[in-house]
Design a protein around this motif. Structure first.
Motif, PDB file in Angstrom:
ATOM      1  N   VAL A   6     -14.896  -7.512  -2.270  1.00 41.91           N
ATOM      2  CA  VAL A   6     -14.521  -7.962  -3.746  1.00 41.91           C
ATOM      3  C   VAL A   6     -13.776  -6.828  -4.421  1.00 41.91           C
ATOM      4  N   VAL A   7     -12.402  -7.203  -4.618  1.00 44.81           N
ATOM      5  CA  VAL A   7     -11.635  -6.072  -5.235  1.00 44.81           C
ATOM      6  C   VAL A   7     -11.468  -6.335  -6.725  1.00 44.81           C
ATOM      7  N   LEU A   8     -11.521  -5.597  -7.565  1.00 38.29           N
ATOM      8  CA  LEU A   8     -11.293  -5.754  -8.829  1.00 38.29           C
ATOM      9  C   LEU A   8     -10.127  -4.979  -9.357  1.00 38.29           C
ATOM     10  N   LEU A   9      -9.080  -5.934  -9.672  1.00 39.91           N
ATOM     11  CA  LEU A   9      -7.794  -5.354 -10.032  1.00 39.91           C
ATOM     12  C   LEU A   9      -7.382  -5.483 -11.360  1.00 39.91           C
ATOM     13  N   ASP A  10      -6.842  -4.566 -11.980  1.00 43.66           N
ATOM     14  CA  ASP A  10      -6.301  -4.653 -13.377  1.00 43.66           C
ATOM     15  C   ASP A  10      -4.798  -4.209 -13.596  1.00 43.66           C
ATOM     16  N   PHE A  11      -4.304  -4.086 -12.491  1.00 41.92           N
ATOM     17  CA  PHE A  11      -2.785  -3.887 -12.264  1.00 41.92           C
ATOM     18  C   PHE A  11      -2.482  -2.335 -12.832  1.00 41.92           C
ATOM     19  N   SER A  12      -3.469  -1.712 -12.737  1.00 35.84           N
ATOM     20  CA  SER A  12      -3.251  -0.017 -12.860  1.00 35.84           C
ATOM     21  C   SER A  12      -2.530   0.570 -11.795  1.00 35.84           C
ATOM     22  N   PRO A  13      -2.167   1.927 -12.017  1.00 37.86           N
ATOM     23  CA  PRO A  13      -1.572   2.359 -10.930  1.00 37.86           C
ATOM     24  C   PRO A  13      -2.442   2.620  -9.721  1.00 37.86           C
ATOM     25  N   GLN A  14      -3.702   2.301  -9.849  1.00 34.12           N
ATOM     26  CA  GLN A  14      -4.529   2.557  -8.670  1.00 34.12           C
ATOM     27  C   GLN A  14      -4.828   1.322  -7.895  1.00 34.12           C
ATOM     28  N   THR A  15      -4.055   0.165  -8.172  1.00 33.97           N
ATOM     29  CA  THR A  15      -4.060  -1.185  -7.641  1.00 33.97           C
ATOM     30  C   THR A  15      -3.690  -1.194  -6.357  1.00 33.97           C
ATOM     31  N   GLU A  16      -2.421  -0.385  -5.789  1.00 33.02           N
ATOM     32  CA  GLU A  16      -1.959  -0.169  -4.597  1.00 33.02           C
ATOM     33  C   GLU A  16      -3.153   0.374  -3.627  1.00 33.02           C
ATOM     34  N   VAL A  17      -3.737   1.532  -4.108  1.00 31.31           N
ATOM     35  CA  VAL A  17      -4.625   2.087  -3.240  1.00 31.31           C
ATOM     36  C   VAL A  17      -6.033   1.202  -2.995  1.00 31.31           C
ATOM     37  N   LEU A  18      -6.423   0.564  -3.889  1.00 32.38           N
ATOM     38  CA  LEU A  18      -7.543  -0.384  -3.701  1.00 32.38           C
ATOM     39  C   LEU A  18      -7.141  -1.573  -2.868  1.00 32.38           C
ATOM     40  N   LEU A  19      -6.018  -2.089  -2.984  1.00 34.66           N
ATOM     41  CA  LEU A  19      -5.636  -3.048  -1.696  1.00 34.66           C
ATOM     42  C   LEU A  19      -5.393  -2.490  -0.381  1.00 34.66           C
ATOM     43  N   LYS A  20      -4.938  -1.422  -0.232  1.00 37.20           N
ATOM     44  CA  LYS A  20      -4.803  -0.566   1.137  1.00 37.20           C
ATOM     45  C   LYS A  20      -6.059  -0.329   1.474  1.00 37.20           C
ATOM     46  N   LEU A  21      -7.109  -0.036   0.636  1.00 36.89           N
ATOM     47  CA  LEU A  21      -8.600   0.268   1.152  1.00 36.89           C
ATOM     48  C   LEU A  21      -9.116  -0.923   1.677  1.00 36.89           C
ATOM     49  N   ALA A  22      -8.990  -2.026   1.141  1.00 39.70           N
ATOM     50  CA  ALA A  22      -9.590  -3.520   1.171  1.00 39.70           C
ATOM     51  C   ALA A  22      -9.046  -3.701   2.651  1.00 39.70           C
ATOM     52  N   LYS A  23      -7.870  -3.547   2.930  1.00 43.06           N
ATOM     53  CA  LYS A  23      -7.231  -4.016   3.760  1.00 43.06           C
ATOM     54  C   LYS A  23      -7.836  -3.381   5.177  1.00 43.06           C
ATOM     55  N   LYS A  24      -7.852  -2.077   5.019  1.00 40.37           N
ATOM     56  CA  LYS A  24      -8.436  -1.044   6.287  1.00 40.37           C
ATOM     57  C   LYS A  24      -9.973  -1.542   6.475  1.00 40.37           C
ATOM     58  N   TRP A  25     -10.650  -1.503   5.251  1.00 37.37           N
ATOM     59  CA  TRP A  25     -11.951  -1.890   5.725  1.00 37.37           C
ATOM     60  C   TRP A  25     -12.385  -3.344   6.293  1.00 37.37           C
ATOM     61  N   SER A  26     -11.484  -4.248   5.743  1.00 39.29           N
ATOM     62  CA  SER A  26     -11.697  -5.544   6.214  1.00 39.29           C
ATOM     63  C   SER A  26     -11.292  -5.607   7.681  1.00 39.29           C
ATOM     64  N   GLU A  27     -10.667  -4.630   8.167  1.00 45.49           N
ATOM     65  CA  GLU A  27     -10.089  -4.896   9.504  1.00 45.49           C
ATOM     66  C   GLU A  27     -11.221  -4.234  10.428  1.00 45.49           C
ATOM     67  N   ILE A  28     -12.042  -3.214   9.677  1.00 47.72           N
ATOM     68  CA  ILE A  28     -12.768  -2.267  10.449  1.00 47.72           C
ATOM     69  C   ILE A  28     -14.209  -3.117  10.515  1.00 47.72           C
ATOM     70  N   ILE A  29     -14.677  -3.991   9.479  1.00 50.30           N
ATOM     71  CA  ILE A  29     -16.067  -4.560   9.690  1.00 50.30           C
ATOM     72  C   ILE A  29     -15.839  -5.936   9.486  1.00 50.30           C
ATOM     73  N   ASN A  30     -14.779  -6.473   9.724  1.00 49.29           N
ATOM     74  CA  ASN A  30     -14.301  -7.881   9.965  1.00 49.29           C
ATOM     75  C   ASN A  30     -14.851  -8.727   8.835  1.00 49.29           C
ATOM     76  N   SER A  31     -14.387  -8.317   7.484  1.00 45.23           N
ATOM     77  CA  SER A  31     -15.046  -9.066   6.459  1.00 45.23           C
ATOM     78  C   SER A  31     -13.713  -9.928   5.794  1.00 45.23           C
ATOM     79  N   GLU A  32     -14.159 -10.746   5.075  1.00 47.16           N
ATOM     80  CA  GLU A  32     -13.012 -11.475   4.132  1.00 47.16           C
ATOM     81  C   GLU A  32     -12.761 -10.804   2.909  1.00 47.16           C
ATOM     82  N   VAL A  33     -11.882 -11.015   2.319  1.00 44.38           N
ATOM     83  CA  VAL A  33     -11.483 -10.355   0.864  1.00 44.38           C
ATOM     84  C   VAL A  33     -11.321 -11.292  -0.130  1.00 44.38           C
TER      85      VAL A  33
END
Length: 202
Positions: A6-33
């Motif tokens: 579950v990714v909490l986004l507020d459109f801050s400059p960190q948004t891109e990093v959070l989405l990249k992290l979620a994508k990588k982790w979702s691939e590793i642990i086979n999870s939904e986003v």
């Protein structure tokens, strides 16, 4: 239960990093986003119900357009990413929404914008963590996305470690985490002795 990021986004400059992290982790642990955003809006004091709902709907549609654009940029078109937009108080909404059908792992940044700023400035940074009984992964500013090998867990005597949730999380990350650190963040209002004891017990 199936794991969900579950990714909490507020459109801050960190948004891109959070989405990249979620994508990588979702691939590793086979999870939904699931991506969550809370809108902010101003309603004139004399506005009627229809006008109020029109303003809220406009803000929701604007946020949804931006979220869909970000998701399209970071995820393959065949990867299902759910989106949820809250208009009410964030923590209350999260408590009512999460943990029903999934083992939810909440990912949030520590560099906020908009509604999230009040949670991620100085000593108030732990408020959202203190009030949500879920596993929360905090991401520092300028984090470079990679597969982590070390896990740092913040513990406090004020809130006992939820061992069941923690063990469930360890099962999720056991294939790549090699070392676990337990720390306590001590403020002038905390009991130093108790903080030390809880760190040792963990």
């Amino acid at each position: 239960m199936k794991t969900r990021l579950v990714v909490l986004l507020d459109f801050s400059p960190q948004t891109e990093v959070l989405l990249k992290l979620a994508k990588k982790w979702s691939e590793i642990i086979n999870s939904e986003v699931l991506v969550i955003h809370q809108i902010t809006y101003s309603v004139p004091a004399m506005a009627d119900i229809v006008s109020r709902r029109r303003i809220i709907l406009f803000e929701k549609n604007k946020a949804l357009t931006e979220l869909n654009s970000l998701i399209k940029k970071h995820f393959d078109k065949n990867f299902p990413v759910d989106v949820q937009i809250f208009e009410k108080e964030l923590i209350v909404s999260l408590k009512n929404f999460l943990g029903k059908k999934y083992n939810d792992l909440v990912i949030l940044g520590t560099e906020g914008a908009g509604i999230f700023k009040k949670y991620f400035i100085g000593s108030t940074a732990l408020k959202i963590i203190d009030k949500l009984n879920f596993t929360i992964i905090t991401v520092p500013p300028h984090y470079e996305v990679h597969t982590p090998q070390t896990l740092t867990v913040a513990v406090t005597y004020r809130y006992p470690l939820n061992r069941k949730l923690f063990n469930d999380f360890l099962k999720v990350v056991q294939d790549f985490i090699e070392l676990v650190h337990f720390i306590s963040v001590v403020t002038p209002d905390d009991n130093l002795k108790k903080s030390h004891e809880i760190s040792c017990k963990s």
